[in-house]
Design a protein around this motif. Structure first.
Motif: not given
Length: 300
Positions: A60-62, A65, A217, A241, A287, A289-291
């Motif tokens: 559900r996040s970078g 993935r 997190a 986060d 965020k 985790r999506d950076n």
């Protein structure tokens, strides 16, 4: 040999047992492993190159993935695959995610039903029957925690590759790996630097003392690692986060952060056999985790 499975199956516990040293962080909380960890397990006449991978889940996040890419890349470069299955749990829809990975893998496969020391016999038989029916490879039952049927390091073995005790996990793996000269020098058990293990030690302490979403997190980024002097100096950042998590990690009067740092430093000193100065800083990176930049810094 790629070790794959759902979160909490015991892949990292098995890696540590086979290698004979603590390479991978181990905790009861799921998704402890975030990246590929290579370990070299040796027995007389046998070298096993093991790739511990993150637990298979739907990201559900970078970060998620990146973890699933690590699984795919490990399988893509492996000669064989060991699927580690938690013998204490019932079958769920998540098993289909594991099955899809195994069915797409073209090399030899072994199904390992773990946690025989804790699982009821009926549950083990159910899981073993389920995977045998899919004809994905031989099924072997073992306990990574106790070493039962694993063939742990130090057990007498002088018969060479492919002639391990019949039915043991190591024997099953040895029979399905290609013959080749040793790939790593004697004494080398991983390809990862000590800075990585320092970050894992800190993160393991975070998992132990913090609860709910906070440890998942959080990330540990090593900012500096200097072992050029007798005193090893390590600077690390705890990335969070949200601002609301910072007070939880620091604790009243800084007690939680001091506890995490003290315990981590003690484990580092035991691992390195040297004194360690550990500087921990808490930083909020919303965020993260999506950076992509932060994930690259973390080796993800």
């Amino acid at each position: 040999m790629a070790l794959v499975g759902l979160p909490g199956a015991g892949k990292s516990t098995l890696l540590n047992r086979l290698v004979g040293e603590r390479l991978a962080a181990v905790h009861r909380k799921p998704q402890t492993t975030r990246r590929r960890i290579l370990g070299v397990a040796r027995r007389p006449g046998l070298e096993l190159i093991l790739l511990d991978t993150p637990g298979i889940h739907r990201p559900r996040s970078g970060l998620g993935r990146a973890m699933m890419r690590a699984v795919a890349e490990s399988l893509g470069g492996a000669d064989a695959a060991l699927a580690v299955v938690d013998g204490t749990r019932t079958l769920t829809g998540r098993d289909r995610d594991l099955l899809r990975r195994l069915e797409a893998f073209s090399g030899p496969r072994v199904i390992g039903i773990n946690k025989t020391d804790a699982a009821p016999r009926t549950r083990l038989e159910e899981l073993a029957g389920f995977y045998r029916e899919r004809d994905l490879g031989p099924v072997v039952l073992f306990s990574a925690r106790t070493g039962a049927n694993v063939n742990p390091r130090g057990e007498p073995q002088d018969r060479g590759q492919g002639d391990q005790p019949p039915g043991s996990l190591v024997g099953m793996l040895a029979e399905r790996l290609p013959f080749s000269p040793p790939l790593y020098p004697d004494g080398q058990i991983t390809d990862l630097p000590e800075a990585f293990f320092a970050s894992e030690i800190v993160r393991e302490r975070l998992l132990e003392h913090l609860h709910q979403e906070v440890p998942h997190a959080a990330a540990v980024r090593i900012e500096a690692y200097d072992d050029s002097e007798p005193l090893v100096r390590i600077a690390a950042s705890l990335l969070l986060d949200r601002d609301s998590q910072k007070g939880i990690v620091i604790g009243r009067g800084g007690r939680m952060l001091k506890r995490i740092g003290s315990e981590a430093r003690g484990r580092m000193e035991k691992r390195l056999g040297r004194q360690v100065f550990l500087d921990l800083q808490v930083k909020v990176r919303q965020k993260w985790r999506d950076n992509p930049g932060i994930l690259r810094d973390l080796g993800l």
